[in-house]
Design a protein around this motif. Sequence first.
Motif, PDB file in Angstrom:
ATOM      1  N   UNK A 127      43.762  42.598  42.035  1.00 53.64           N
ATOM      2  CA  UNK A 127      43.133  41.696  41.067  1.00 53.64           C
ATOM      3  C   UNK A 127      43.220  40.252  41.515  1.00 53.64           C
ATOM      4  N   UNK A 128      44.425  39.829  41.885  1.00 56.07           N
ATOM      5  CA  UNK A 128      44.594  38.440  42.322  1.00 56.07           C
ATOM      6  C   UNK A 128      43.820  38.175  43.612  1.00 56.07           C
ATOM      7  N   UNK A 129      43.808  39.145  44.511  1.00 52.49           N
ATOM      8  CA  UNK A 129      43.076  38.977  45.762  1.00 52.49           C
ATOM      9  C   UNK A 129      41.588  38.814  45.536  1.00 52.49           C
ATOM     10  N   UNK A 188      52.077  35.738  42.035  1.00 57.79           N
ATOM     11  CA  UNK A 188      52.648  36.432  43.190  1.00 57.79           C
ATOM     12  C   UNK A 188      52.794  37.916  42.852  1.00 57.79           C
ATOM     13  N   UNK A 189      51.729  38.686  43.104  1.00 56.86           N
ATOM     14  CA  UNK A 189      51.735  40.095  42.721  1.00 56.86           C
ATOM     15  C   UNK A 189      52.833  40.888  43.430  1.00 56.86           C
ATOM     16  N   UNK A 190      53.456  41.803  42.681  1.00 55.19           N
ATOM     17  CA  UNK A 190      54.506  42.649  43.233  1.00 55.19           C
ATOM     18  C   UNK A 190      54.198  44.129  43.037  1.00 55.19           C
ATOM     19  N   UNK A 191      52.923  44.415  42.794  1.00 55.80           N
ATOM     20  CA  UNK A 191      52.453  45.798  42.832  1.00 55.80           C
ATOM     21  C   UNK A 191      51.000  45.782  43.291  1.00 55.80           C
ATOM     22  N   UNK A 219      35.034  44.326  43.816  1.00 56.26           N
ATOM     23  CA  UNK A 219      35.964  44.167  44.939  1.00 56.26           C
ATOM     24  C   UNK A 219      37.188  45.057  44.765  1.00 56.26           C
ATOM     25  N   UNK A 220      37.739  45.044  43.562  1.00 58.87           N
ATOM     26  CA  UNK A 220      38.914  45.868  43.278  1.00 58.87           C
ATOM     27  C   UNK A 220      38.599  47.349  43.471  1.00 58.87           C
ATOM     28  N   UNK A 221      37.456  47.778  42.962  1.00 57.23           N
ATOM     29  CA  UNK A 221      37.078  49.180  43.058  1.00 57.23           C
ATOM     30  C   UNK A 221      36.845  49.590  44.506  1.00 57.23           C
ATOM     31  N   UNK A 260      37.638  31.217  46.924  1.00 55.89           N
ATOM     32  CA  UNK A 260      37.503  30.727  48.296  1.00 55.89           C
ATOM     33  C   UNK A 260      36.058  30.635  48.723  1.00 55.89           C
ATOM     34  N   UNK A 261      35.241  31.624  48.343  1.00 53.16           N
ATOM     35  CA  UNK A 261      33.814  31.598  48.684  1.00 53.16           C
ATOM     36  C   UNK A 261      33.112  30.434  47.991  1.00 53.16           C
TER      37      UNK A 261
END
Length: 245
Positions: free
Chosen positions: A177-179, A168-171, A147-149, A186-187
């Motif tokens: 990664x968190x997403x 809470x990602x800030x970059x 997913x990240x790639x 969620x799935x």
Amino acid sequence: MKLALDIGNTRIKWGLREKNTWLKQGDLLTENSHDLLHALIQTHSPQAVHLANVSHHDLTLLLTNISQQLSVPIQVLTGESALPPLVNLYYHPKQLGVDRWLSLFAARQFMTGPILVVNSGTATTIDALDSHNQFLGGVIIPGITMMEQALNLGTANINASQGHNVAWPRNSADALTRGAIEATIGAIKERYNEFRELVGLSTVTLVISGGNRSLLSSHLSLPHHVVDNLTLEGLGFHIDMCDSH
């Protein structure tokens, strides 16, 4: 003594099985594994090889040739292989990944009732087995790294490196990664709730395996079991079944 080989997209898990017990287990990278596989069989001289291969079909041909050269019988399992008491309701069983099929088989040996099996590695699969041992179906989504790639390649102006898992990602790297983790969680929750409603129970058994098992387990609020190498365990139980006949 029998040799079980679970060939995945990234890694090969192997185990030596005798009398319903693992004598030894290990793993190696799938890429450039030809010589190592030959050495593995030659060193341990198993009575037979039981193979599950979801990718790299050249390795199936290689292992078949090695087994013939060393006079070691080989059994290649597929999504069509009989694994009683499981009933495969896939429309085209030969299209079912053998890793998914063996994982369901292993889960049934460990647990009773309706089971939702999550295997998360290069891809993440979420599969349902009801209390009548029927494989009802499941979903496949990209693994967390994939997913990240994919987002990295398909989205302008991100070009992110490997991120960290923060609340809470800030970059952008951390956000990817968190997403990916939260999308996977969620799935799993969605499948869990749909399966629970389908079988009419307040809870079903949830099993997590695969390379991302610990990561997902740490974020999953649903009650669940973590099992290492569920596909390899399925191969082990298949060996036991063959030995008992």
